[in-house]
Design a protein around this motif. Structure first.
Motif, PDB file in Angstrom:
ATOM      1  N   TRP A  13       0.819  -1.208   0.000  1.00  0.00           N
ATOM      2  CA  TRP A  13       0.000   0.000   0.000  1.00  0.00           C
ATOM      3  C   TRP A  13       0.854   1.259   0.000  1.00  0.00           C
ATOM      4  CZ3 TRP A  13      -4.972  -0.311  -1.139  1.00  0.00           C
ATOM      5  CH2 TRP A  13      -5.596  -1.545  -0.981  1.00  0.00           C
ATOM      6  N   LEU A  14       1.995   1.218   0.681  1.00  0.00           N
ATOM      7  CA  LEU A  14       2.916   2.353   0.622  1.00  0.00           C
ATOM      8  C   LEU A  14       3.419   2.536  -0.807  1.00  0.00           C
ATOM      9  CD1 LEU A  14       4.632   4.579   1.916  1.00  0.00           C
ATOM     10  CD2 LEU A  14       6.333   2.829   2.503  1.00  0.00           C
ATOM     11  N   GLY A  15       3.752   1.419  -1.464  1.00  0.00           N
ATOM     12  CA  GLY A  15       4.181   1.499  -2.853  1.00  0.00           C
ATOM     13  C   GLY A  15       3.115   2.119  -3.741  1.00  0.00           C
ATOM     14  N   ALA A  16       1.847   1.753  -3.514  1.00  0.00           N
ATOM     15  CA  ALA A  16       0.755   2.315  -4.304  1.00  0.00           C
ATOM     16  C   ALA A  16       0.640   3.826  -4.088  1.00  0.00           C
ATOM     17  CB  ALA A  16      -0.556   1.627  -3.946  1.00  0.00           C
ATOM     18  N   LEU A  17       0.831   4.271  -2.841  1.00  0.00           N
ATOM     19  CA  LEU A  17       0.745   5.703  -2.545  1.00  0.00           C
ATOM     20  C   LEU A  17       1.890   6.467  -3.200  1.00  0.00           C
ATOM     21  CD1 LEU A  17      -0.567   8.067  -1.099  1.00  0.00           C
ATOM     22  CD2 LEU A  17       0.695   7.424   0.980  1.00  0.00           C
TER      23      LEU A  17
ATOM     24  N   TRP B  81      17.358   6.841  -3.214  1.00  0.00           N
ATOM     25  CA  TRP B  81      17.747   8.199  -3.597  1.00  0.00           C
ATOM     26  C   TRP B  81      17.692   8.400  -5.102  1.00  0.00           C
ATOM     27  CZ3 TRP B  81      17.809  12.138  -0.431  1.00  0.00           C
ATOM     28  CH2 TRP B  81      17.977  11.905   0.941  1.00  0.00           C
ATOM     29  N   HIS B  82      17.891   7.314  -5.860  1.00  0.00           N
ATOM     30  CA  HIS B  82      17.775   7.432  -7.316  1.00  0.00           C
ATOM     31  C   HIS B  82      16.340   7.648  -7.758  1.00  0.00           C
ATOM     32  CE1 HIS B  82      21.912   5.888  -7.399  1.00  0.00           C
ATOM     33  NE2 HIS B  82      21.956   6.290  -8.652  1.00  0.00           N
ATOM     34  N   VAL B  83      15.373   7.357  -6.881  1.00  0.00           N
ATOM     35  CA  VAL B  83      13.970   7.672  -7.141  1.00  0.00           C
ATOM     36  C   VAL B  83      13.621   9.051  -6.600  1.00  0.00           C
ATOM     37  CG1 VAL B  83      11.582   7.014  -6.641  1.00  0.00           C
ATOM     38  CG2 VAL B  83      13.262   5.242  -7.164  1.00  0.00           C
ATOM     39  N   ALA B  84      14.042   9.333  -5.379  1.00  0.00           N
ATOM     40  CA  ALA B  84      13.621  10.561  -4.700  1.00  0.00           C
ATOM     41  C   ALA B  84      14.201  11.822  -5.340  1.00  0.00           C
ATOM     42  CB  ALA B  84      14.016  10.495  -3.225  1.00  0.00           C
TER      43      ALA B  84
ATOM     44  N   THR C  82     -11.524  27.158 -13.657  1.00  0.00           N
ATOM     45  CA  THR C  82     -11.827  28.017 -12.514  1.00  0.00           C
ATOM     46  C   THR C  82     -10.936  29.254 -12.463  1.00  0.00           C
ATOM     47  OG1 THR C  82     -12.538  26.086 -11.233  1.00  0.00           O
ATOM     48  CG2 THR C  82     -12.027  28.087  -9.990  1.00  0.00           C
ATOM     49  N   THR C  83      -9.633  29.057 -12.737  1.00  0.00           N
ATOM     50  CA  THR C  83      -8.658  30.152 -12.588  1.00  0.00           C
ATOM     51  C   THR C  83      -8.193  30.734 -13.907  1.00  0.00           C
ATOM     52  OG1 THR C  83      -6.733  28.670 -12.616  1.00  0.00           O
ATOM     53  CG2 THR C  83      -7.812  29.018 -10.491  1.00  0.00           C
ATOM     54  N   GLN C  84      -8.591  30.097 -15.028  1.00  0.00           N
ATOM     55  CA  GLN C  84      -8.141  30.513 -16.369  1.00  0.00           C
ATOM     56  C   GLN C  84      -6.626  30.390 -16.534  1.00  0.00           C
ATOM     57  OE1 GLN C  84     -10.614  31.066 -18.645  1.00  0.00           O
ATOM     58  NE2 GLN C  84     -11.826  30.495 -16.855  1.00  0.00           N
ATOM     59  N   SER C  85      -6.031  29.465 -15.778  1.00  0.00           N
ATOM     60  CA  SER C  85      -4.589  29.243 -15.859  1.00  0.00           C
ATOM     61  C   SER C  85      -4.281  27.808 -15.447  1.00  0.00           C
ATOM     62  CB  SER C  85      -3.839  30.212 -14.939  1.00  0.00           C
ATOM     63  OG  SER C  85      -2.467  29.869 -14.837  1.00  0.00           O
ATOM     64  N   THR C  86      -3.205  27.243 -16.017  1.00  0.00           N
ATOM     65  CA  THR C  86      -2.767  25.908 -15.604  1.00  0.00           C
ATOM     66  C   THR C  86      -1.825  25.955 -14.405  1.00  0.00           C
ATOM     67  OG1 THR C  86      -0.924  26.015 -17.183  1.00  0.00           O
ATOM     68  CG2 THR C  86      -2.964  24.947 -17.932  1.00  0.00           C
ATOM     69  N   ASN C  87      -1.481  27.163 -13.916  1.00  0.00           N
ATOM     70  CA  ASN C  87      -0.481  27.279 -12.862  1.00  0.00           C
ATOM     71  C   ASN C  87      -0.894  26.582 -11.571  1.00  0.00           C
ATOM     72  OD1 ASN C  87       1.036  28.720 -14.629  1.00  0.00           O
ATOM     73  ND2 ASN C  87       0.883  30.681 -13.568  1.00  0.00           N
ATOM     74  N   ALA C  88      -2.153  26.753 -11.155  1.00  0.00           N
ATOM     75  CA  ALA C  88      -2.599  26.132  -9.902  1.00  0.00           C
ATOM     76  C   ALA C  88      -2.470  24.618  -9.979  1.00  0.00           C
ATOM     77  CB  ALA C  88      -4.049  26.525  -9.611  1.00  0.00           C
ATOM     78  N   GLY C  89      -2.783  24.054 -11.140  1.00  0.00           N
ATOM     79  CA  GLY C  89      -2.626  22.616 -11.324  1.00  0.00           C
ATOM     80  C   GLY C  89      -1.180  22.176 -11.214  1.00  0.00           C
ATOM     81  N   MET C  90      -0.261  22.983 -11.758  1.00  0.00           N
ATOM     82  CA  MET C  90       1.156  22.637 -11.675  1.00  0.00           C
ATOM     83  C   MET C  90       1.660  22.663 -10.234  1.00  0.00           C
ATOM     84  SD  MET C  90       1.907  21.846 -14.747  1.00  0.00           S
ATOM     85  CE  MET C  90       0.191  21.356 -14.946  1.00  0.00           C
ATOM     86  N   TYR C  91       1.117  23.580  -9.420  1.00  0.00           N
ATOM     87  CA  TYR C  91       1.499  23.615  -7.999  1.00  0.00           C
ATOM     88  C   TYR C  91       1.106  22.313  -7.305  1.00  0.00           C
ATOM     89  CZ  TYR C  91       1.828  28.690  -8.788  1.00  0.00           C
ATOM     90  OH  TYR C  91       2.149  29.939  -9.265  1.00  0.00           O
ATOM     91  N   VAL C  92      -0.098  21.835  -7.584  1.00  0.00           N
ATOM     92  CA  VAL C  92      -0.564  20.592  -6.968  1.00  0.00           C
ATOM     93  C   VAL C  92       0.334  19.426  -7.383  1.00  0.00           C
ATOM     94  CG1 VAL C  92      -2.461  18.925  -6.870  1.00  0.00           C
ATOM     95  CG2 VAL C  92      -2.946  21.385  -6.794  1.00  0.00           C
ATOM     96  N   LEU C  93       0.673  19.357  -8.658  1.00  0.00           N
ATOM     97  CA  LEU C  93       1.514  18.261  -9.144  1.00  0.00           C
ATOM     98  C   LEU C  93       2.911  18.331  -8.526  1.00  0.00           C
ATOM     99  CD1 LEU C  93       0.573  18.264 -12.956  1.00  0.00           C
ATOM    100  CD2 LEU C  93      -0.549  17.083 -11.054  1.00  0.00           C
ATOM    101  N   ALA C  94       3.439  19.534  -8.364  1.00  0.00           N
ATOM    102  CA  ALA C  94       4.770  19.698  -7.774  1.00  0.00           C
ATOM    103  C   ALA C  94       4.796  19.180  -6.333  1.00  0.00           C
ATOM    104  CB  ALA C  94       5.194  21.165  -7.822  1.00  0.00           C
ATOM    105  N   VAL C  95       3.781  19.522  -5.562  1.00  0.00           N
ATOM    106  CA  VAL C  95       3.699  19.041  -4.181  1.00  0.00           C
ATOM    107  C   VAL C  95       3.595  17.522  -4.151  1.00  0.00           C
ATOM    108  CG1 VAL C  95       2.270  19.037  -2.105  1.00  0.00           C
ATOM    109  CG2 VAL C  95       2.733  21.194  -3.284  1.00  0.00           C
ATOM    110  N   SER C  96       2.834  16.965  -5.066  1.00  0.00           N
ATOM    111  CA  SER C  96       2.671  15.512  -5.123  1.00  0.00           C
ATOM    112  C   SER C  96       4.010  14.809  -5.346  1.00  0.00           C
ATOM    113  CB  SER C  96       1.691  15.154  -6.247  1.00  0.00           C
ATOM    114  OG  SER C  96       1.520  13.758  -6.340  1.00  0.00           O
TER     115      SER C  96
ATOM    116  N   GLY D 159       8.603  11.516  -3.296  1.00  0.00           N
ATOM    117  CA  GLY D 159      10.028  11.365  -3.025  1.00  0.00           C
ATOM    118  C   GLY D 159      10.320  11.122  -1.556  1.00  0.00           C
ATOM    119  N   LEU D 160       9.652  11.855  -0.685  1.00  0.00           N
ATOM    120  CA  LEU D 160       9.867  11.682   0.757  1.00  0.00           C
ATOM    121  C   LEU D 160       9.383  10.312   1.229  1.00  0.00           C
ATOM    122  CD1 LEU D 160       8.830  15.236   2.029  1.00  0.00           C
ATOM    123  CD2 LEU D 160      11.159  14.309   1.808  1.00  0.00           C
ATOM    124  N   LEU D 161       8.249   9.849   0.718  1.00  0.00           N
ATOM    125  CA  LEU D 161       7.747   8.532   1.105  1.00  0.00           C
ATOM    126  C   LEU D 161       8.691   7.416   0.651  1.00  0.00           C
ATOM    127  CD1 LEU D 161       3.920   8.889   0.367  1.00  0.00           C
ATOM    128  CD2 LEU D 161       5.023   8.753   2.610  1.00  0.00           C
TER     129      LEU D 161
END
Length: 437
Positions: free
Chosen positions: A255-259, A320-323, A405-419, A424-426
């Motif tokens: 399950w950790l691998g799936a996350l 580390w080669h993944v993270a 909603t925002t007329q921009s893809t920037n907010a979506g890119m922020y979400v993907l960056a955090v993901s 990497g940390l997991l």
């Protein structure tokens, strides 16, 4: 069981030389066809991102409709992933992978004739059902031939199919949509779906004719080579965690691998489905030029995938080669939002993001295959892949909704960056002694 491979080699050659030559022989036999299959599969999966450049205005679809349709592929994929991989494990990879490719080729070509949101959703769902099991099936198939210390590089080579599909598919899709509108009454995006489905059908037939299910079936190997390969696999299987199917579902590492995989796939499909749109936003309008530019991030990513895969195998280090590539992917996505109206800087940022994101994927698969075996491996790989690929539904839908909603893809890119950072940390929480093989 012991076997001295060197004793069977030509005089003066070492066991290592014989072993390397044998695996090189296997690689040249198996990988080109599997690689081409993955190129075709990934192209048929994400070419809707190019169709979007014309399809939305032709059919009056919103960005949210597109995002939901692009992502609903992964609902069908999720539902049928584990059953598909279990069938492959029982009946053999050759016939099942061929079945997958032929059915997805037919459905992908049928995408040319959608006219309503409901038809769009249905065809994308059916495409996911058809393709379910292909990727985890190949990952499982590679464990039948390669031990863990060789799978990092091999999986990376196989998964450069994602990058090559971008290098080839971007310019090809752009050219078709630029050059073929109006021919026989079809639009450019309709021709793109039709023509890009043909390779999948051809490759499906080649799989039946060319692939072998097991080492023992390979007439192109000598008896000595077969014994060497079988012993290497047997030795590795004896060291793995042999879980029952029920125990696999309750295993925390699965399950950790799936996350972890979910986090990385968020980044992958956020970029894959929206890269043409992001490039268009910078001021590039001709579909052919958009297609040519999309090839750049994928070309650099292909090189990074192979080089870092080799580094991971040489150092017997996985985490580390993944993270680290995941963290670089985050930086690239964030930079792309800063330079969203500067084509040159946006392309540099998206190239860094693509290199990081695509590099995490093949190296991630060296983690669960290091501790799963047998039926649990078939089901575990499929479970991780199917749950992780739910991000393929969440990611494009979320980016589409945020763009409406925002007329921009920037907010979506922020979400993907955090993901990517979370993934990497997991990864670093996995025990090094378990996965660094």
């Amino acid at each position: 069981m012991s076997y001295n491979a060197g004793a069977t080699a030509s005089p003066g050659s070492s066991q290592a030389t014989f072993e390397d030559a044998t695996y090189a022989k296997v690689t040249w036999r198996l990988l080109p066809l599997l690689f081409l299959c993955y190129v075709a599969s990934y192209l048929d999966r994400v070419n809707v991102g190019f169709a979007k450049l014309q399809m939305l205005s032709d059919l009056k679809f919103s960005e949210t409709i597109y995002g939901l349709g692009a992502g609903i592929f992964f609902i069908g994929y999720f539902v049928f992933e584990i059953p598909s991989n279990m069938i492959l494990h029982k009946v053999g990879a050759r016939m099942w992978i061929a079945r997958i490719m032929i059915t997805w080729g037919i459905i992908s070509g049928g995408m040319a004739y959608v006219t309503t949101p409901e038809m769009f959703y249905l065809m994308r769902f059916l495409l996911g059902v058809a393709e379910a099991g292909f990727f985890p099936g190949v990952i499982l198939y590679l464990t039948y031939w390669y031990p863990a210390e060789r799978r990092g590089k091999i999986t990376a080579l196989f998964m450069t199919g994602i990058a090559l599909s971008g290098v080839i598919g971007g310019p090809l899709s752009g050219w078709i949509m630029h050059a073929m509108p109006g021919i026989w009454g079809h639009t450019g995006w309709q021709w793109m779906f039709i023509l890009e489905a043909i390779p999948s059908l051809i490759l499906g037939v080649l799989v039946i004719a060319y692939m072998k299910d097991r080492i023992r079936d390979a007439a192109w190997l000598t008896e000595e080579e077969k014994k060497l390969l079988e012993v290497k696999i047997s030795q590795e299987e004896s060291q793995k965690e042999h879980l029952s199917l029920s125990a696999m579902f309750s295993n925390g590492r699965v399950w950790l691998g799936a996350l972890i995989y979910f986090c990385f796939v968020m980044g992958l499909y956020g970029v894959s489905f929206w890269l043409p749109t992001i490039i268009k936003t910078t001021g590039v309008t001709d579909p052919l030029n958009v297609g040519l530019l999309t090839a750049i991030p994928y070309a650099f990513a292909a090189v990074a995938m192979v080089l870092i895969g080799r580094s991971a195998d040489a150092r017997r280090e996985r985490r580390w080669h993944v993270a680290i590539p995941a963290f670089f992917g985050c930086v690239g996505l964030l930079a792309s939002t800063v330079y969203d109206h500067n084509t040159t800087m946006a392309m540099a940022s998206l190239t860094l993001a693509s290199m990081g994101i695509l590099t995490t994927l093949p190296l991630f698969w060296s983690l669960p295959t290091a501790f799963l075996s047998g039926t649990a491996a078939a089901a575990g790989i499929a479970l991780i892949n199917s749950l992780g690929n739910l991000a393929g539904f969440v990611s494009p839908f979320l980016v589409g909704w945020l763009k409406d909603t925002t007329q921009s893809t920037n907010a979506g890119m922020y979400v993907l960056a955090v993901s990517l950072v979370i993934g990497g940390l997991l990864t670093l929480t996995l025990p090094a002694k378990l996965v660094n093989k």
